[in-house]
Design an enzyme around this catalytic site. Structure first.
Site, short mmCIF file in Angstrom:
data_model
loop_
_atom_site.label_atom_id
_atom_site.label_comp_id
_atom_site.label_asym_id
_atom_site.label_seq_id
_atom_site.Cartn_x
_atom_site.Cartn_y
_atom_site.Cartn_z
N GLY A 79 0.83 -1.20 0.00
CA GLY A 79 0.00 0.00 0.00
C GLY A 79 0.86 1.25 0.00
O GLY A 79 2.08 1.19 0.17
N GLU A 80 0.17 2.35 -0.23
CA GLU A 80 0.84 3.65 -0.20
C GLU A 80 0.50 4.28 1.13
O GLU A 80 -0.68 4.43 1.46
CB GLU A 80 0.33 4.51 -1.37
CG GLU A 80 0.81 5.94 -1.37
CD GLU A 80 2.12 6.15 -2.11
OE1 GLU A 80 2.79 7.15 -1.85
OE2 GLU A 80 2.45 5.30 -2.97
N GLY A 81 1.50 4.61 1.90
CA GLY A 81 1.23 5.18 3.22
C GLY A 81 1.53 6.66 3.27
O GLY A 81 1.79 7.29 2.24
N VAL A 88 5.77 4.37 -0.09
CA VAL A 88 5.26 3.04 -0.42
C VAL A 88 5.71 2.01 0.62
O VAL A 88 6.81 2.08 1.16
CB VAL A 88 5.77 2.63 -1.82
CG1 VAL A 88 5.44 1.18 -2.14
CG2 VAL A 88 5.19 3.55 -2.88
N ASP A 139 0.36 10.03 16.36
CA ASP A 139 -0.49 9.77 15.21
C ASP A 139 -1.28 8.47 15.41
O ASP A 139 -1.35 7.63 14.52
CB ASP A 139 0.36 9.72 13.94
CG ASP A 139 -0.50 9.76 12.67
OD1 ASP A 139 -1.62 10.30 12.73
OD2 ASP A 139 -0.05 9.24 11.63
P1 ADP Z 1 -0.59 5.18 6.70
O1 ADP Z 1 0.58 6.09 6.75
O2 ADP Z 1 -1.69 5.63 5.80
O3 ADP Z 1 -1.03 4.77 8.06
P2 ADP Z 1 1.26 3.08 6.26
O4 ADP Z 1 2.40 3.80 5.66
O5 ADP Z 1 1.39 2.72 7.71
O6 ADP Z 1 -0.08 3.86 6.00
O7 ADP Z 1 0.97 1.77 5.48
C1 ADP Z 1 0.56 1.72 4.12
C2 ADP Z 1 -0.01 0.35 3.84
O8 ADP Z 1 0.94 -0.66 4.10
C3 ADP Z 1 -1.21 0.06 4.69
O9 ADP Z 1 -2.29 -0.24 3.85
C4 ADP Z 1 -0.87 -1.13 5.53
O10 ADP Z 1 -1.86 -2.12 5.38
C5 ADP Z 1 0.43 -1.66 4.95
N1 ADP Z 1 1.37 -1.93 6.06
C6 ADP Z 1 2.06 -1.03 6.78
N2 ADP Z 1 2.83 -1.60 7.71
C7 ADP Z 1 2.63 -2.93 7.60
C8 ADP Z 1 3.14 -4.10 8.27
N3 ADP Z 1 4.02 -3.99 9.27
N4 ADP Z 1 2.69 -5.30 7.88
C9 ADP Z 1 1.81 -5.43 6.88
N5 ADP Z 1 1.29 -4.38 6.19
C10 ADP Z 1 1.69 -3.15 6.54
#
Ligand code: ADP
Length: 303
Positions: free
Chosen positions: A14-16, A20, A129
């Protein structure tokens, strides 16, 4: 493709907020990991040394309810943060209409959240956050706080990236009034909003702007009186507002126990100095009264 000779890159997850996130295999341990690639290439200084030093501190945070930062390294002008891979998150649990959350399940989820927070607050690290999609859930049902300290290191994300709209709903009133000297109370407020969300199965205070967010808080909890929160009137963005009486909290949470509501009201106290601490919250009678918190391995989760 190999990253830093150690990680085998798999699909994008996903894009966070910061960039990425992709799945990878740690060839050193065979463990599945999630790698967060943080864009810092645009910055002239390249990899910021303050950030690297702070990241090193995060690597020292080790607790069952904190997501482990396994590794951190700069690579091709980006900072890569390697975390343990997690199956799902609390937002997915709350939104899944097929999942029934019993009072014992809710107690378990909020207790794990507070335990993770307590560990970090003890080490003087704030999250800043907190929101349900930052509370990740592992295959064993353990809930772990993600993105600890990143908001402080990389700046408040919601100001830079517009897709980050949800964080507002968890923002403490002192932040909405523009305080610059916030403390651990901001995480307690956010955890209170998450507790309320577990009880309601929808976000508690869904403001559409910062001003509207304050309006939603006032409507739910009543306007704060200066006698309740003496420092409020000195905050940078403080504005006088029309008096709104507090409806009984019970009327908003008809199904919650008295103990749950008492703890919730203490977490959602206006004055951050009077707000309950995470440690005190964990010692609240809600956690010793029946029903006992569900064993994490037995918690309901999305398929
Ligand atoms: P945000 O900043 O919007 O909270 P993140 O950067 O934390 O998003 O994460 C982006 C995507 O990556 C999310 O959809 C999440 O499901 C996935 N993700 C983040 N960290 C993990 C992890 N430790 N294990 C599995 N998926 C993750």
């Amino acid at each position: 493709k190999r990253v830093a000779d150690r990680y085998l890159k798999r699909e994008v997850l996903g894009e966070g907020t910061y960039g990425v996130v992709y799945k990878a295999i740690d060839t050193k341990t065979g463990q599945t990991v999630a790698i967060k690639r943080i864009r810092i290439g645009q910055q002239k200084e390249g990899v910021n040394f303050t950030a690297l030093r702070e990241i090193k501190l995060l690597k020292e945070l080790k607790d069952p309810n904190i997501i482990e930062l396994i590794d951190a390294f700069p690579h091709k002008g980006n900072l890569h943060l390697v975390f343990e891979f997690m199956e799902t998150d609390l937002e997915a649990v709350i939104r899944d209409r097929n999942i029934v959350l019993s009072p014992a399940d809710i107690k378990s989820y909020i207790q794990m959240t507070l335990k993770g927070l307590a560990y970090c607050h003890k080490k003087w690290v704030l999250h800043r956050d907190m929101k349900p999609n930052n509370l990740l859930i592992g295959a064993d049902g353990q809930l772990k706080l993600a993105d600890f300290g990143l908001a402080r290191i990389f700046g408040s994300p919601d100001r830079k990236f517009t897709h980050q709209v949800f964080a507002r709903w968890y923002r403490a009133p002192e932040l909405l009034f523009g305080t610059k000297q916030y403390g651990s109370g901001v995480d307690v407020w956010a955890a209170g909003c998450i507790f309320a969300e577990l009880l309601l199965r929808r976000p508690f205070l869904q403001g559409s702007s910062d001003i509207d967010q304050l309006g939603k808080i006032f409507a739910a909890l009543g306007t704060p009186k200066p006698s309740q929160w003496p420092d409020m009137v000195f905050l940078p963005d403080y504005v006088e507002y029309q008096y709104v009486p507090a409806p009984p909290l019970r009327s908003l949470f008809p199904m919650a126990s008295d103990d749950a509501l008492d703890l919730l009201s203490k977490m959602l106290t206006y004055d951050p100095r009077a707000r309950i601490s995470v440690q005190q919250a964990l010692e609240h009678r809600y956690f010793t009264s029946v029903p006992a918190a569900t064993n994490p391995a037995l918690l309901p989760r999305p398929p």
